[in-house]
Write a protein that holds these residues in place. Structure first.
Motif, PDB file in Angstrom:
ATOM      1  N   ASN A  60     -10.081 -14.315  -8.620  1.00  0.00           N
ATOM      2  CA  ASN A  60      -9.961 -15.380  -7.638  1.00  0.00           C
ATOM      3  C   ASN A  60      -8.546 -15.521  -7.059  1.00  0.00           C
ATOM      4  O   ASN A  60      -8.031 -16.625  -6.875  1.00  0.00           O
ATOM      5  CB  ASN A  60     -10.407 -16.698  -8.286  1.00  0.00           C
ATOM      6  CG  ASN A  60     -10.900 -17.688  -7.258  1.00  0.00           C
ATOM      7  OD1 ASN A  60     -11.163 -17.310  -6.114  1.00  0.00           O
ATOM      8  ND2 ASN A  60     -10.984 -18.938  -7.647  1.00  0.00           N
ATOM      9  N   ILE A  61      -7.917 -14.371  -6.830  1.00  0.00           N
ATOM     10  CA  ILE A  61      -6.566 -14.349  -6.258  1.00  0.00           C
ATOM     11  C   ILE A  61      -6.708 -14.126  -4.752  1.00  0.00           C
ATOM     12  O   ILE A  61      -7.399 -13.205  -4.326  1.00  0.00           O
ATOM     13  CB  ILE A  61      -5.742 -13.212  -6.908  1.00  0.00           C
ATOM     14  CG1 ILE A  61      -5.573 -13.489  -8.409  1.00  0.00           C
ATOM     15  CG2 ILE A  61      -4.396 -13.036  -6.226  1.00  0.00           C
ATOM     16  CD1 ILE A  61      -5.104 -12.291  -9.200  1.00  0.00           C
ATOM     17  N   SER A  62      -6.079 -14.979  -3.963  1.00  0.00           N
ATOM     18  CA  SER A  62      -6.303 -14.930  -2.507  1.00  0.00           C
ATOM     19  C   SER A  62      -5.625 -13.749  -1.827  1.00  0.00           C
ATOM     20  O   SER A  62      -6.172 -13.171  -0.908  1.00  0.00           O
ATOM     21  CB  SER A  62      -5.773 -16.204  -1.852  1.00  0.00           C
ATOM     22  OG  SER A  62      -6.340 -17.326  -2.453  1.00  0.00           O
ATOM     23  N   ALA A  63      -4.407 -13.445  -2.264  1.00  0.00           N
ATOM     24  CA  ALA A  63      -3.664 -12.368  -1.603  1.00  0.00           C
ATOM     25  C   ALA A  63      -2.929 -11.543  -2.635  1.00  0.00           C
ATOM     26  O   ALA A  63      -2.417 -12.079  -3.626  1.00  0.00           O
ATOM     27  CB  ALA A  63      -2.667 -12.950  -0.599  1.00  0.00           C
ATOM     28  N   VAL A  64      -2.881 -10.241  -2.402  1.00  0.00           N
ATOM     29  CA  VAL A  64      -2.186  -9.349  -3.331  1.00  0.00           C
ATOM     30  C   VAL A  64      -1.392  -8.325  -2.526  1.00  0.00           C
ATOM     31  O   VAL A  64      -1.834  -7.879  -1.469  1.00  0.00           O
ATOM     32  CB  VAL A  64      -3.193  -8.685  -4.318  1.00  0.00           C
ATOM     33  CG1 VAL A  64      -4.214  -7.845  -3.595  1.00  0.00           C
ATOM     34  CG2 VAL A  64      -2.479  -7.859  -5.373  1.00  0.00           C
ATOM     35  N   LEU A  97      -4.613  -8.460   1.855  1.00  0.00           N
ATOM     36  CA  LEU A  97      -3.696  -7.452   1.301  1.00  0.00           C
ATOM     37  C   LEU A  97      -2.378  -7.531   2.051  1.00  0.00           C
ATOM     38  O   LEU A  97      -2.345  -7.598   3.279  1.00  0.00           O
ATOM     39  CB  LEU A  97      -4.292  -6.045   1.441  1.00  0.00           C
ATOM     40  CG  LEU A  97      -3.386  -4.901   0.955  1.00  0.00           C
ATOM     41  CD1 LEU A  97      -3.096  -5.008  -0.533  1.00  0.00           C
ATOM     42  CD2 LEU A  97      -4.003  -3.546   1.265  1.00  0.00           C
ATOM     43  N   ILE A  98      -1.284  -7.523   1.303  1.00  0.00           N
ATOM     44  CA  ILE A  98       0.052  -7.554   1.896  1.00  0.00           C
ATOM     45  C   ILE A  98       0.657  -6.162   1.764  1.00  0.00           C
ATOM     46  O   ILE A  98       0.666  -5.584   0.670  1.00  0.00           O
ATOM     47  CB  ILE A  98       0.959  -8.569   1.160  1.00  0.00           C
ATOM     48  CG1 ILE A  98       0.281  -9.937   1.031  1.00  0.00           C
ATOM     49  CG2 ILE A  98       2.322  -8.677   1.832  1.00  0.00           C
ATOM     50  CD1 ILE A  98      -0.048 -10.593   2.340  1.00  0.00           C
ATOM     51  N   THR A  99       1.149  -5.632   2.861  1.00  0.00           N
ATOM     52  CA  THR A  99       1.842  -4.344   2.832  1.00  0.00           C
ATOM     53  C   THR A  99       3.111  -4.466   1.997  1.00  0.00           C
ATOM     54  O   THR A  99       3.911  -5.376   2.218  1.00  0.00           O
ATOM     55  CB  THR A  99       2.226  -3.932   4.271  1.00  0.00           C
ATOM     56  OG1 THR A  99       1.032  -3.661   4.991  1.00  0.00           O
ATOM     57  CG2 THR A  99       3.102  -2.699   4.286  1.00  0.00           C
ATOM     58  N   GLY A 100       3.276  -3.546   1.051  1.00  0.00           N
ATOM     59  CA  GLY A 100       4.480  -3.607   0.224  1.00  0.00           C
ATOM     60  C   GLY A 100       4.910  -2.245  -0.285  1.00  0.00           C
ATOM     61  O   GLY A 100       4.198  -1.242  -0.153  1.00  0.00           O
TER      62      GLY A 100
END
Ligand code: AMP
Ligand code: MN
Ligand code: MN
Ligand code: MN
Length: 279
Positions: free
Chosen positions: A30-34, A59-62
């Protein structure tokens, strides 16, 4: 509460979850963004974005750059940049080839002291990704020269070992500039993992700000309340944002959970991501 995790590795570096599995794990938890922050590569992002869209996860670009200066291994995280940029691609190719040269030298030294491993043995320990000392340790262990991975590091791969070869210096300021140049947010990763005092961390941060540093990773597993407060102060005094994440590696870091760290010792609020989006 909407929670996020801004620091996670996949099989494209040294994690054991594929990008798709990582996204499914975020959904399960239940994590909104990774953010996928693989070491010195963005190759997991295409798969990550397909899975993220399917599963309704942000999803965050990293990326996480391993920098090296004055015998110190400093890591710089980058977020929300153009990961298809040619400038980035060229830099990543340079980083990869300097690693290959270093690996060849280290392999020769090991062979010279009677450790009979080959380049193919090292390749066997990767998924086609880059070879680091971790794969050297796996290969040395597999051939039975040591009884644990840790022993391989102690005897053959530690700084100060005769068979150790240091990586090329890649100053953290270079990574910060690069991330800035491709439109991203450069962040100093896990500042308490460098054996620096808070004063020294403050000095390091001040050195990187002129190159474009914008944040400090403040929420991280195994930190005390005091540690977090001190880092928050450094961030505040230098006008930097704070970020946080678990540094998830799947089974490569047992008991460390995506989003929650060791026994729920971290929780990263979605608000931090909102602040990053304003940058
Ligand atoms: P390199 O970037 O080639 O110098 O190697 C870094 C890799 O070695 C990272 O994956 C580290 O987690 C791993 N590493 C460093 N020291 C140790 C150690 N004592 N035991 C296990 N892995 C280690
Ligand atoms: Mn790692
Ligand atoms: Mn790191
Ligand atoms: Mn990491």
């Amino acid at each position: 509460m909407k929670t996020i995790d801004l620091h996670a590795h996949t099989t494209f570096s040294d994690g054991t979850f594929t990008p798709t599995e990582l996204i499914l794990e975020a959904k399960k938890k239940n994590i909104s963004a990774v953010a996928i922050t693989d070491h010195d590569t963005v190759n997991g992002l295409d798969e990550g974005y397909i899975a993220a869209e399917k599963n309704n996860i942000e999803l965050i670009t990293g990326i996480e750059f391993s920098c090296f200066i004055n015998n110190m291994d400093i890591h710089i995280l980058g977020y929300m940049f153009d990961y298809r940029s040619k400038i980035l691609k060229d830099s990543l190719v340079d980083i990869a080839s300097s690693r290959v040269e270093r690996n060849k030298k280290m392999l020769k030294k090991l062979n010279d002291v009677g450790i009979d491993i080959s380049y193919e043995d090292l390749l066997c320990e990767t998924n086609g990704n880059s070879i680091t000392r971790s794969q050297f340790a796996d290969a040395i262990l597999k051939k039975g020269y040591v009884s644990s991975k840790n022993q391989a590091f102690k005897k053959y791969l530690c700084e100060g070992c005769k068979t150790y070869v240091k990586r090329d210096d890649m100053p953290p300021s270079d990574s910060v500039s690069l991330i800035e140049k491709i439109g991203g947010i450069p962040v100093l990763a896990h500042p308490l993992r460098y054996n620096l005092t808070f004063e020294e961390i403050d000095r390091l941060v001040k050195k990187l700000i002129p190159y474009g540093l914008q944040g400090i990773e403040t929420i991280y597993p195994k930190l005390s309340k005091k540690d977090i407060e001190e880092i928050e102060n450094i961030a505040k005094n230098n006008n930097l944002i704070i970020t946080g994440g678990s540094d998830f590696h799947g089974n490569a870091k047992p008991n460390l959970e995506l989003g929650s760290g060791y026994n729920n010792d971290i929780s990263v609020h979605y608000d931090l991501l909102e602040k990053m989006k304003l940058k």
